[in-house]
Design a protein around this motif. Structure first.
Motif, PDB file in Angstrom:
ATOM      1  N   ARG A 146       0.866  -1.192   0.000  1.00 12.35           N
ATOM      2  CA  ARG A 146       0.000   0.000   0.000  1.00 12.35           C
ATOM      3  C   ARG A 146       0.892   1.228   0.000  1.00 12.35           C
ATOM      4  NH1 ARG A 146      -5.128   1.505   0.853  1.00 12.35           N
ATOM      5  NH2 ARG A 146      -5.755  -0.667   1.142  1.00 12.35           N
ATOM      6  N   ARG A 175      -2.516 -11.957   5.319  1.00  9.84           N
ATOM      7  CA  ARG A 175      -2.421 -10.592   5.861  1.00  9.84           C
ATOM      8  C   ARG A 175      -2.039  -9.604   4.763  1.00  9.84           C
ATOM      9  NH1 ARG A 175       2.999 -10.032   8.717  1.00  9.84           N
ATOM     10  NH2 ARG A 175       3.586 -10.010   6.499  1.00  9.84           N
ATOM     11  N   ASP A 176      -1.031  -9.952   3.967  1.00  8.94           N
ATOM     12  CA  ASP A 176      -0.590  -9.057   2.899  1.00  8.94           C
ATOM     13  C   ASP A 176      -1.703  -8.825   1.882  1.00  8.94           C
ATOM     14  OD1 ASP A 176       1.798  -9.087   4.209  1.00  8.94           O
ATOM     15  OD2 ASP A 176       2.864 -10.299   2.724  1.00  8.94           O
ATOM     16  N   VAL A 228      -4.207  -6.368   3.281  1.00  2.30           N
ATOM     17  CA  VAL A 228      -3.728  -4.984   3.201  1.00  2.30           C
ATOM     18  C   VAL A 228      -3.901  -4.443   1.790  1.00  2.30           C
ATOM     19  CG1 VAL A 228      -1.681  -3.523   3.353  1.00  2.30           C
ATOM     20  CG2 VAL A 228      -2.121  -5.229   5.119  1.00  2.30           C
ATOM     21  N   THR A 242      -7.731  -3.831   0.937  1.00  2.00           N
ATOM     22  CA  THR A 242      -8.531  -2.923   1.764  1.00  2.00           C
ATOM     23  C   THR A 242      -8.901  -1.690   0.938  1.00  2.00           C
ATOM     24  OG1 THR A 242      -7.453  -3.631   3.799  1.00  2.00           O
ATOM     25  CG2 THR A 242      -8.561  -1.490   3.844  1.00  2.00           C
TER      26      THR A 242
END
Length: 394
Positions: free
Chosen positions: A89, A368-369, A372, A375
């Motif tokens: 991000r 998790r990545d 991110v 999102t």
């Protein structure tokens, strides 16, 4: 000046960022201030700090928004990366300015401490004076016990840090600090000759590495890793190279420039159980003494500065005590009401963010990545809005 002719006097325990900020804020509002610091000189430890827009607004309210320590706005882009360099991000600094009016500033922490200390009358700083207790905190004029003598004050501000002695003294049943499961390294490294750097935090599996360019050409770097409480590597540079030497550029070169003698290393703790309140009689708790949080959102120092600005604003209308009267205690209750929910929420969010970084299993880290990256931008903006806005400082 109070109606009975006596100057209002505040004693601040601790000359960290929060203690100096509240001392400067109260001094500018007509209080006489005394800052008692247990160290024998101004504490100038620490590497870098990023002052987010909320902290900059608080400094503006205190009257310190145009000081020389201001530092440098973060580069055009900042964000999260993977160890191979892939961006998860990125945020455009110009968009942050457009939304919040200010860009985050990267500051060398000792420079910030010196600037805050310069905003306090020189004779107000007492070094080698640890605050050990406060007698009769519910009275009109408590007596503060220090290692260099007793001092009477209308207000006591407990800004004595993460291991606050005054917190333990007046909240004896509180469980205290919780180890997060991580340790952190921090350092400032010469940046001469390096290509232009972007502010970034890189997430691995249970490890992270952060890069923040500073205004003076140096680079603030930090790293965290899972480990047992109390673990101390024999050589910090060797340990960091073992963990991060294969990560993306410029991390290996930054580590090559690292002087292990300048590295700060410590376990990360927070107050997982919030204090029931941030006041007791005429004592107010501030910063890490009140709401120690993990650094995952970069808000520990920022929230201490917010505390200082809000406390000073609320106390502006509080008269100095007269026998049987005075509204300082009521004002401190209002301070708890203004700060408790916000700091508790931010501390919880910081703890949750830390758990994301702590993922060690490959599938969990990959998930998790992906989370991110996927999102929505509006959700990310809403999360920043909750931190950077919504506080009244003046």
């Amino acid at each position: 000046m109070p109606g009975n002719g006596r100057e209002r006097h505040a004693l601040i325990a601790g000359a960290g960022i929060g203690g100096l900020a509240v001392a400067a804020a109260l001094h500018r509002r007509g209080w006489r201030v005394t800052v008692c610091e247990r160290a024998n000189e101004l504490p100038l430890t620490g590497a870098g700090i990023v002052l987010a827009p909320n902290a900059l607004r608080a400094l503006d309210a205190i009257g310190l928004g145009d000081t020389a320590w201001a530092g440098e706005a973060l580069p055009a882009a900042m964000g999260l990366r993977r160890p191979d360099g892939t961006w998860l991000r990125r945020a455009d600094t110009a968009a942050v300015v457009a939304r919040y009016g200010r860009a985050p500033l990267a500051v060398h922490r000792p420079a910030l401490a010196r600037a805050l200390a310069a905003a306090v009358p020189a004779g107000s700083l007492r070094f080698g004076a640890a605050v050990t207790d406060v007698d009769r905190p519910d009275s009109d004029r408590p007596v503060v016990r220090t290692t260099t003598g007793d001092v009477a004050a209308d207000l006591v501000v407990a800004a004595d840090g993460i291991n606050s002695a005054l917190r333990r003294r007046f909240f004896p049943s509180h469980p205290g600090l919780r180890h997060s499961g991580e340790a952190a390294w921090r350092a400032v490294i010469p940046g001469a000759g390096l290509p232009e750097l972007l502010t970034a935090e890189t997430w691995g599996r249970g490890e992270r590495f952060g890069i923040v360019p500073l205004a003076d050409g140096q680079v603030y770097v930090y790293a965290t890793a899972l480990g047992p409480e109390g673990y101390r590597p024999a050589d910090h540079r060797t340990e960091l190279l073992r963990r991060f030497a294969r990560w993306h550029d410029p991390i290996p070169e930054l580590l090559d420039r690292l002087d292990p003698e300048t590295v700060l290393h410590h376990d990360l703790h927070d107050l997982a159980v919030p204090l029931p309140r941030f006041h007791h009689g005429r004592i107010a708790w501030l910063g890490d003494a009140a709401h120690a949080m993990t650094p995952n959102l970069g808000q520990g120092g920022c929230q201490a500065i917010e505390d200082a600005a809000v406390l000073a604003r609320l106390l502006d209308g509080a008269a100095a005590p007269v026998p049987g009267g005075g509204d300082v205690p009521a004002t401190l209750a209002a301070y708890t009401a203004a700060r408790h929910r916000r700091t508790t929420t931010i501390g919880l969010r910081a703890r949750r963010a830390g758990r994301l970084v702590q993922q060690t299993r490959p599938l969990a880290a990959a998930a998790r990545d992906l989370l991110v990256r996927l999102t929505p931008e509006r959700a990310a903006r809403r999360a920043m809005d909750e931190i950077f806005t919504g506080v009244e400082f003046s």
